[in-house]
Design a protein around this motif. Structure first.
Motif, PDB file in Angstrom:
ATOM      1  N   MET A  81       0.835  -1.204   0.000  1.00 22.86           N
ATOM      2  CA  MET A  81       0.000   0.000   0.000  1.00 22.86           C
ATOM      3  C   MET A  81       0.868   1.252   0.000  1.00 22.86           C
ATOM      4  O   MET A  81       0.525   2.247  -0.648  1.00 22.86           O
ATOM      5  CB  MET A  81      -0.950  -0.001   1.200  1.00 22.86           C
ATOM      6  CG  MET A  81      -2.100  -0.975   1.054  1.00 22.86           C
ATOM      7  SD  MET A  81      -3.044  -0.787  -0.486  1.00 22.86           S
ATOM      8  CE  MET A  81      -3.787   0.811  -0.251  1.00 22.86           C
ATOM      9  N   ALA A  82       1.998   1.233   0.697  1.00 20.95           N
ATOM     10  CA  ALA A  82       2.917   2.374   0.680  1.00 20.95           C
ATOM     11  C   ALA A  82       3.453   2.597  -0.735  1.00 20.95           C
ATOM     12  O   ALA A  82       3.549   3.742  -1.202  1.00 20.95           O
ATOM     13  CB  ALA A  82       4.065   2.150   1.654  1.00 20.95           C
ATOM     14  N   ARG A  83       3.766   1.489  -1.434  1.00 14.07           N
ATOM     15  CA  ARG A  83       4.248   1.598  -2.821  1.00 14.07           C
ATOM     16  C   ARG A  83       3.166   2.187  -3.722  1.00 14.07           C
ATOM     17  O   ARG A  83       3.424   3.083  -4.531  1.00 14.07           O
ATOM     18  CB  ARG A  83       4.673   0.220  -3.345  1.00 14.07           C
ATOM     19  CG  ARG A  83       5.257   0.244  -4.753  1.00 14.07           C
ATOM     20  CD  ARG A  83       5.408  -1.150  -5.329  1.00 14.07           C
ATOM     21  NE  ARG A  83       4.148  -1.831  -5.527  1.00 14.07           N
ATOM     22  CZ  ARG A  83       3.299  -1.595  -6.550  1.00 14.07           C
ATOM     23  NH1 ARG A  83       3.587  -0.679  -7.449  1.00 14.07           N
ATOM     24  NH2 ARG A  83       2.186  -2.289  -6.659  1.00 14.07           N
ATOM     25  N   ILE A  84       1.937   1.715  -3.568  1.00 15.07           N
ATOM     26  CA  ILE A  84       0.826   2.205  -4.387  1.00 15.07           C
ATOM     27  C   ILE A  84       0.561   3.682  -4.095  1.00 15.07           C
ATOM     28  O   ILE A  84       0.318   4.472  -5.017  1.00 15.07           O
ATOM     29  CB  ILE A  84      -0.441   1.344  -4.153  1.00 15.07           C
ATOM     30  CG1 ILE A  84      -0.222  -0.064  -4.716  1.00 15.07           C
ATOM     31  CG2 ILE A  84      -1.668   1.993  -4.762  1.00 15.07           C
ATOM     32  CD1 ILE A  84      -1.280  -1.071  -4.317  1.00 15.07           C
ATOM     33  N   GLN A  85       0.613   4.076  -2.812  1.00 14.90           N
ATOM     34  CA  GLN A  85       0.406   5.480  -2.461  1.00 14.90           C
ATOM     35  C   GLN A  85       1.460   6.371  -3.114  1.00 14.90           C
ATOM     36  O   GLN A  85       1.141   7.441  -3.632  1.00 14.90           O
ATOM     37  CB  GLN A  85       0.450   5.663  -0.942  1.00 14.90           C
ATOM     38  CG  GLN A  85      -0.803   5.206  -0.245  1.00 14.90           C
ATOM     39  CD  GLN A  85      -0.678   5.358   1.259  1.00 14.90           C
ATOM     40  OE1 GLN A  85       0.320   4.949   1.847  1.00 14.90           O
ATOM     41  NE2 GLN A  85      -1.687   5.935   1.881  1.00 14.90           N
ATOM     42  N   THR A  86       2.707   5.932  -3.087  1.00  7.57           N
ATOM     43  CA  THR A  86       3.788   6.700  -3.712  1.00  7.57           C
ATOM     44  C   THR A  86       3.536   6.844  -5.209  1.00  7.57           C
ATOM     45  O   THR A  86       3.666   7.943  -5.768  1.00  7.57           O
ATOM     46  CB  THR A  86       5.156   6.018  -3.462  1.00  7.57           C
ATOM     47  OG1 THR A  86       5.370   5.936  -2.056  1.00  7.57           O
ATOM     48  CG2 THR A  86       6.287   6.781  -4.118  1.00  7.57           C
ATOM     49  N   LEU A  92      -0.784  11.715  -9.664  1.00  3.99           N
ATOM     50  CA  LEU A  92      -1.612  12.900  -9.435  1.00  3.99           C
ATOM     51  C   LEU A  92      -0.813  14.184  -9.643  1.00  3.99           C
ATOM     52  O   LEU A  92      -1.325  15.169 -10.187  1.00  3.99           O
ATOM     53  CB  LEU A  92      -2.228  12.856  -8.041  1.00  3.99           C
ATOM     54  CG  LEU A  92      -3.273  11.762  -7.824  1.00  3.99           C
ATOM     55  CD1 LEU A  92      -3.692  11.701  -6.365  1.00  3.99           C
ATOM     56  CD2 LEU A  92      -4.483  11.972  -8.723  1.00  3.99           C
ATOM     57  N   LYS A  93       0.463  14.192  -9.228  1.00  3.51           N
ATOM     58  CA  LYS A  93       1.326  15.355  -9.438  1.00  3.51           C
ATOM     59  C   LYS A  93       1.518  15.611 -10.935  1.00  3.51           C
ATOM     60  O   LYS A  93       1.415  16.746 -11.401  1.00  3.51           O
ATOM     61  CB  LYS A  93       2.682  15.117  -8.755  1.00  3.51           C
ATOM     62  CG  LYS A  93       3.630  16.277  -8.814  1.00  3.51           C
ATOM     63  CD  LYS A  93       4.920  15.947  -8.066  1.00  3.51           C
ATOM     64  CE  LYS A  93       5.936  17.058  -8.212  1.00  3.51           C
ATOM     65  NZ  LYS A  93       7.197  16.713  -7.531  1.00  3.51           N
ATOM     66  N   ALA A  94       1.776  14.542 -11.695  1.00  2.00           N
ATOM     67  CA  ALA A  94       1.949  14.673 -13.144  1.00  2.00           C
ATOM     68  C   ALA A  94       0.655  15.136 -13.801  1.00  2.00           C
ATOM     69  O   ALA A  94       0.673  15.947 -14.737  1.00  2.00           O
ATOM     70  CB  ALA A  94       2.407  13.345 -13.746  1.00  2.00           C
ATOM     71  N   GLU A  95      -0.476  14.654 -13.301  1.00  2.00           N
ATOM     72  CA  GLU A  95      -1.776  15.049 -13.859  1.00  2.00           C
ATOM     73  C   GLU A  95      -2.026  16.539 -13.615  1.00  2.00           C
ATOM     74  O   GLU A  95      -2.490  17.254 -14.510  1.00  2.00           O
ATOM     75  CB  GLU A  95      -2.890  14.217 -13.214  1.00  2.00           C
ATOM     76  CG  GLU A  95      -4.258  14.537 -13.771  1.00  2.00           C
ATOM     77  CD  GLU A  95      -5.368  13.751 -13.089  1.00  2.00           C
ATOM     78  OE1 GLU A  95      -6.532  14.014 -13.426  1.00  2.00           O
ATOM     79  OE2 GLU A  95      -5.081  12.893 -12.238  1.00  2.00           O
ATOM     80  N   LYS A  96      -1.711  17.031 -12.412  1.00  2.00           N
ATOM     81  CA  LYS A  96      -1.887  18.456 -12.109  1.00  2.00           C
ATOM     82  C   LYS A  96      -0.997  19.309 -13.001  1.00  2.00           C
ATOM     83  O   LYS A  96      -1.404  20.358 -13.492  1.00  2.00           O
ATOM     84  CB  LYS A  96      -1.595  18.723 -10.636  1.00  2.00           C
ATOM     85  CG  LYS A  96      -2.700  18.257  -9.723  1.00  2.00           C
ATOM     86  CD  LYS A  96      -2.359  18.529  -8.267  1.00  2.00           C
ATOM     87  CE  LYS A  96      -3.451  17.969  -7.366  1.00  2.00           C
ATOM     88  NZ  LYS A  96      -3.125  18.148  -5.944  1.00  2.00           N
ATOM     89  N   ALA A  97       0.257  18.879 -13.197  1.00  3.49           N
ATOM     90  CA  ALA A  97       1.179  19.625 -14.066  1.00  3.49           C
ATOM     91  C   ALA A  97       0.658  19.653 -15.491  1.00  3.49           C
ATOM     92  O   ALA A  97       0.695  20.695 -16.158  1.00  3.49           O
ATOM     93  CB  ALA A  97       2.571  18.996 -14.006  1.00  3.49           C
TER      94      ALA A  97
END
Length: 114
Positions: A81-86, A92-97
């Protein structure tokens, strides 16, 4: 109109065929120590017994006899789950950019998106 469904075909390579042949020959052998059941692959079923063919209503469905292993038990859920969250944070960061670049491009041609 009846349509024929295309069935998925499995083609075995030479190594797989050799392994199946080895398992079958060991099972057929008089020397019983050569054969052993392999989870998720093969099981020597008997007619009698608690999990025998008779007890299973003479069904020869492999799932009635072959042992299946729950591979989900081997998953470290916290780590996964930590890997998936990362990964999701990066996506999401790339999508916002990308969205910001698109909005800027529209503003640049005089058609701002608000």
């Amino acid at each position: 109109m009846i349509r024929a469904r295309k069935r998925k075909k499995t083609v075995l390579n030479d190594a797989q065929i050799a392994k199946i042949k080895e398992i079958y020959n060991n099972w057929q052998s008089v020397e019983t120590s050569l054969y052993s059941d392999i989870p998720e692959l093969c099981k020597a079923a008997t007619l009698e017994g608690e999990n025998g063919i008779r007890a299973n209503g003479y069904s020869l469905a492999p799932s009635k006899y072959i042992e299946f292993i729950d591979h989900d038990l081997e998953i470290d859920y916290e780590k996964e789950m930590a890997r998936i969250q990362t990964e999701m944070r990066e996506i999401l960061k790339a999508e916002k950019a990308s969205q910001a670049m698109l909005e800027e491009a529209f503003r640049g041609i005089g058609y701002g998106i608000d």
